[in-house]
Design an enzyme around this catalytic site. Structure first.
Site, PDB file in Angstrom:
ATOM      1  N   PRO A  14     -22.207  33.840 -45.024  1.00 58.45           N
ATOM      2  CA  PRO A  14     -23.413  33.419 -44.316  1.00 58.45           C
ATOM      3  C   PRO A  14     -24.585  34.388 -44.428  1.00 58.45           C
ATOM      4  O   PRO A  14     -24.401  35.609 -44.421  1.00 58.45           O
ATOM      5  CB  PRO A  14     -22.945  33.320 -42.858  1.00 58.45           C
ATOM      6  CG  PRO A  14     -21.738  34.183 -42.784  1.00 58.45           C
ATOM      7  CD  PRO A  14     -21.078  34.076 -44.114  1.00 58.45           C
ATOM      8  N   ASN A  15     -25.747  33.781 -44.540  1.00 62.58           N
ATOM      9  CA  ASN A  15     -27.043  34.472 -44.557  1.00 62.58           C
ATOM     10  C   ASN A  15     -27.319  35.229 -45.849  1.00 62.58           C
ATOM     11  O   ASN A  15     -28.420  35.764 -46.023  1.00 62.58           O
ATOM     12  CB  ASN A  15     -27.194  35.423 -43.350  1.00 62.58           C
ATOM     13  CG  ASN A  15     -27.223  34.653 -42.049  1.00 62.58           C
ATOM     14  OD1 ASN A  15     -27.975  33.696 -41.921  1.00 62.58           O
ATOM     15  ND2 ASN A  15     -26.375  35.026 -41.108  1.00 62.58           N
ATOM     16  N   ARG A  22     -34.540  38.156 -45.684  1.00 60.45           N
ATOM     17  CA  ARG A  22     -34.008  38.643 -44.401  1.00 60.45           C
ATOM     18  C   ARG A  22     -34.100  40.173 -44.362  1.00 60.45           C
ATOM     19  O   ARG A  22     -33.672  40.856 -45.308  1.00 60.45           O
ATOM     20  CB  ARG A  22     -32.561  38.172 -44.216  1.00 60.45           C
ATOM     21  CG  ARG A  22     -31.511  39.057 -44.804  1.00 60.45           C
ATOM     22  CD  ARG A  22     -30.115  38.502 -44.733  1.00 60.45           C
ATOM     23  NE  ARG A  22     -29.388  38.829 -43.550  1.00 60.45           N
ATOM     24  CZ  ARG A  22     -28.065  39.070 -43.544  1.00 60.45           C
ATOM     25  NH1 ARG A  22     -27.347  39.006 -44.654  1.00 60.45           N
ATOM     26  NH2 ARG A  22     -27.456  39.342 -42.428  1.00 60.45           N
ATOM     27  N   TYR A  27     -31.809  44.985 -46.203  1.00 58.13           N
ATOM     28  CA  TYR A  27     -31.062  44.349 -47.298  1.00 58.13           C
ATOM     29  C   TYR A  27     -31.779  44.394 -48.651  1.00 58.13           C
ATOM     30  O   TYR A  27     -31.217  43.970 -49.661  1.00 58.13           O
ATOM     31  CB  TYR A  27     -30.769  42.884 -46.926  1.00 58.13           C
ATOM     32  CG  TYR A  27     -29.741  42.766 -45.808  1.00 58.13           C
ATOM     33  CD1 TYR A  27     -28.384  42.828 -46.079  1.00 58.13           C
ATOM     34  CD2 TYR A  27     -30.150  42.633 -44.487  1.00 58.13           C
ATOM     35  CE1 TYR A  27     -27.445  42.742 -45.069  1.00 58.13           C
ATOM     36  CE2 TYR A  27     -29.213  42.554 -43.450  1.00 58.13           C
ATOM     37  CZ  TYR A  27     -27.860  42.609 -43.754  1.00 58.13           C
ATOM     38  OH  TYR A  27     -26.932  42.537 -42.750  1.00 58.13           O
ATOM     39  N   ASN A  78     -18.271  38.920 -50.606  1.00 59.55           N
ATOM     40  CA  ASN A  78     -19.095  39.460 -49.522  1.00 59.55           C
ATOM     41  C   ASN A  78     -19.084  38.373 -48.451  1.00 59.55           C
ATOM     42  O   ASN A  78     -19.777  37.362 -48.575  1.00 59.55           O
ATOM     43  CB  ASN A  78     -20.524  39.750 -49.983  1.00 59.55           C
ATOM     44  CG  ASN A  78     -21.350  40.372 -48.866  1.00 59.55           C
ATOM     45  OD1 ASN A  78     -20.926  40.398 -47.711  1.00 59.55           O
ATOM     46  ND2 ASN A  78     -22.538  40.860 -49.214  1.00 59.55           N
ATOM     47  N   ALA A  81     -21.230  38.267 -42.158  1.00 61.24           N
ATOM     48  CA  ALA A  81     -20.772  38.596 -40.804  1.00 61.24           C
ATOM     49  C   ALA A  81     -19.306  38.213 -40.564  1.00 61.24           C
ATOM     50  O   ALA A  81     -18.647  38.787 -39.690  1.00 61.24           O
ATOM     51  CB  ALA A  81     -21.669  37.905 -39.782  1.00 61.24           C
ATOM     52  N   HIS A  84     -16.404  40.784 -40.261  1.00 63.22           N
ATOM     53  CA  HIS A  84     -16.063  41.506 -39.037  1.00 63.22           C
ATOM     54  C   HIS A  84     -15.323  40.651 -38.022  1.00 63.22           C
ATOM     55  O   HIS A  84     -14.978  41.129 -36.940  1.00 63.22           O
ATOM     56  CB  HIS A  84     -17.348  42.060 -38.399  1.00 63.22           C
ATOM     57  CG  HIS A  84     -18.305  42.639 -39.390  1.00 63.22           C
ATOM     58  ND1 HIS A  84     -17.983  43.738 -40.159  1.00 63.22           N
ATOM     59  CD2 HIS A  84     -19.547  42.245 -39.799  1.00 63.22           C
ATOM     60  CE1 HIS A  84     -19.007  44.014 -40.972  1.00 63.22           C
ATOM     61  NE2 HIS A  84     -19.961  43.123 -40.779  1.00 63.22           N
ATOM     62  N   ASP A  91      -6.469  35.718 -43.815  1.00 61.27           N
ATOM     63  CA  ASP A  91      -5.207  35.025 -44.140  1.00 61.27           C
ATOM     64  C   ASP A  91      -5.303  34.299 -45.485  1.00 61.27           C
ATOM     65  O   ASP A  91      -4.347  34.314 -46.265  1.00 61.27           O
ATOM     66  CB  ASP A  91      -4.854  34.014 -43.036  1.00 61.27           C
ATOM     67  CG  ASP A  91      -4.337  34.694 -41.776  1.00 61.27           C
ATOM     68  OD1 ASP A  91      -4.028  35.899 -41.840  1.00 61.27           O
ATOM     69  OD2 ASP A  91      -4.255  34.021 -40.732  1.00 61.27           O
ATOM     70  N   GLU A 102     -14.099  43.835 -52.263  1.00 63.14           N
ATOM     71  CA  GLU A 102     -15.004  43.551 -51.135  1.00 63.14           C
ATOM     72  C   GLU A 102     -16.342  44.234 -51.396  1.00 63.14           C
ATOM     73  O   GLU A 102     -16.373  45.418 -51.742  1.00 63.14           O
ATOM     74  CB  GLU A 102     -14.368  44.093 -49.851  1.00 63.14           C
ATOM     75  CG  GLU A 102     -15.238  43.936 -48.612  1.00 63.14           C
ATOM     76  CD  GLU A 102     -14.585  44.558 -47.368  1.00 63.14           C
ATOM     77  OE1 GLU A 102     -13.481  45.147 -47.473  1.00 63.14           O
ATOM     78  OE2 GLU A 102     -15.198  44.460 -46.288  1.00 63.14           O
ATOM     79  N   HIS A 104     -20.432  44.831 -49.952  1.00 62.42           N
ATOM     80  CA  HIS A 104     -21.515  44.681 -48.979  1.00 62.42           C
ATOM     81  C   HIS A 104     -22.763  45.291 -49.574  1.00 62.42           C
ATOM     82  O   HIS A 104     -22.703  46.360 -50.208  1.00 62.42           O
ATOM     83  CB  HIS A 104     -21.176  45.375 -47.657  1.00 62.42           C
ATOM     84  CG  HIS A 104     -19.938  44.827 -47.039  1.00 62.42           C
ATOM     85  ND1 HIS A 104     -19.909  43.590 -46.451  1.00 62.42           N
ATOM     86  CD2 HIS A 104     -18.677  45.306 -46.993  1.00 62.42           C
ATOM     87  CE1 HIS A 104     -18.687  43.345 -46.055  1.00 62.42           C
ATOM     88  NE2 HIS A 104     -17.909  44.367 -46.372  1.00 62.42           N
ATOM     89  N   ARG A 111     -24.251  51.646 -40.043  1.00 64.63           N
ATOM     90  CA  ARG A 111     -25.005  50.727 -39.203  1.00 64.63           C
ATOM     91  C   ARG A 111     -24.361  50.604 -37.817  1.00 64.63           C
ATOM     92  O   ARG A 111     -23.744  51.543 -37.342  1.00 64.63           O
ATOM     93  CB  ARG A 111     -25.114  49.372 -39.923  1.00 64.63           C
ATOM     94  CG  ARG A 111     -25.825  49.494 -41.270  1.00 64.63           C
ATOM     95  CD  ARG A 111     -25.959  48.158 -41.963  1.00 64.63           C
ATOM     96  NE  ARG A 111     -26.773  47.234 -41.173  1.00 64.63           N
ATOM     97  CZ  ARG A 111     -26.835  45.914 -41.403  1.00 64.63           C
ATOM     98  NH1 ARG A 111     -26.129  45.384 -42.409  1.00 64.63           N
ATOM     99  NH2 ARG A 111     -27.591  45.153 -40.657  1.00 64.63           N
ATOM    100  N   ARG A 115     -20.060  46.641 -37.120  1.00 61.78           N
ATOM    101  CA  ARG A 115     -19.943  46.345 -38.562  1.00 61.78           C
ATOM    102  C   ARG A 115     -18.893  47.224 -39.244  1.00 61.78           C
ATOM    103  O   ARG A 115     -18.588  47.067 -40.405  1.00 61.78           O
ATOM    104  CB  ARG A 115     -21.286  46.527 -39.259  1.00 61.78           C
ATOM    105  CG  ARG A 115     -22.324  45.531 -38.809  1.00 61.78           C
ATOM    106  CD  ARG A 115     -23.581  45.591 -39.649  1.00 61.78           C
ATOM    107  NE  ARG A 115     -24.698  45.064 -38.911  1.00 61.78           N
ATOM    108  CZ  ARG A 115     -25.037  43.776 -38.851  1.00 61.78           C
ATOM    109  NH1 ARG A 115     -24.361  42.880 -39.529  1.00 61.78           N
ATOM    110  NH2 ARG A 115     -26.064  43.374 -38.134  1.00 61.78           N
TER     111      ARG A 115
END
Ligand code: DHK
Length: 150
Positions: A14-15, A22, A27, A78, A81, A84, A91, A102, A104, A111, A115
């Site tokens: 998301p986002n 944003r 970012y 990625n 949110a 977290h 799973d 992973e 980010h 931060r 997070r």
């Protein structure tokens, strides 16, 4: 013998579709489509087939992981949110035999406290964070090194 052509999935949560718009002070100014273009170029040079996706939905991320689990040689994720919060994505990632990297864009350890907890890290081969959109390029290089070892 001909080398196996690897299918790599880059899955964004998301986002991340709002990258470049944003909070650019956090970012950066690079859009997700610009990141995708760079990744496609590098993946092509590496001889990988790349599927670059983004969804705002946790359930869709789970479905994509389930559906792609037998098709992919590696996953770069990625989860935004959901990193977290999502035991469901954690799973689903356990279904994979392929290595997971992973990513980010930001350094999540620099931060807010909330997070710092990732449900992805325990099921990932490694984590890349804090290098902006370049993190995806680093992740592709990491996957190539892992797949070369096979
Ligand atoms: C992206 C998000 O959307 C946040 O919710 C994460 C991550 C950090 C990133 O840095 O790419 O906390």
């Amino acid at each position: 013998m001909a080398r196996k052509r690897h299918n790599i999935l880059i899955l964004n949560g998301p986002n991340l579709n709002m990258l470049g718009v944003r909070e650019p002070d956090v970012y950066g100014f690079q859009s997700l489509s610009a990141v995708a273009l760079e990744c496609e170029e590098l993946a092509g040079e590496m001889g990988f087939t790349l599927d670059f996706r983004q969804t705002n939905s946790e359930g869709e991320m789970v479905t994509i992981i389930q559906e792609e689990r037998e098709n992919i040689s590696g996953l770069i994720i990625n989860a935004g949110a959901y990193t977290h919060t999502s035991i469901a994505i954690h799973d689903a990632l356990k279904l994979l035999e392929a290595p997971v990297v992973e990513v980010h864009v930001t350094n999540i350890y620099k931060r807010e406290e909330f997070r710092r907890k990732s449900y992805i890290s325990p099921v990932a081969q490694g984590v890349i964070c804090g290098f902006g959109g370049h993190g995806y390029i680093l992740a592709l290089n990491a996957l190539r090194a892992l797949l070369d070892e096979e």
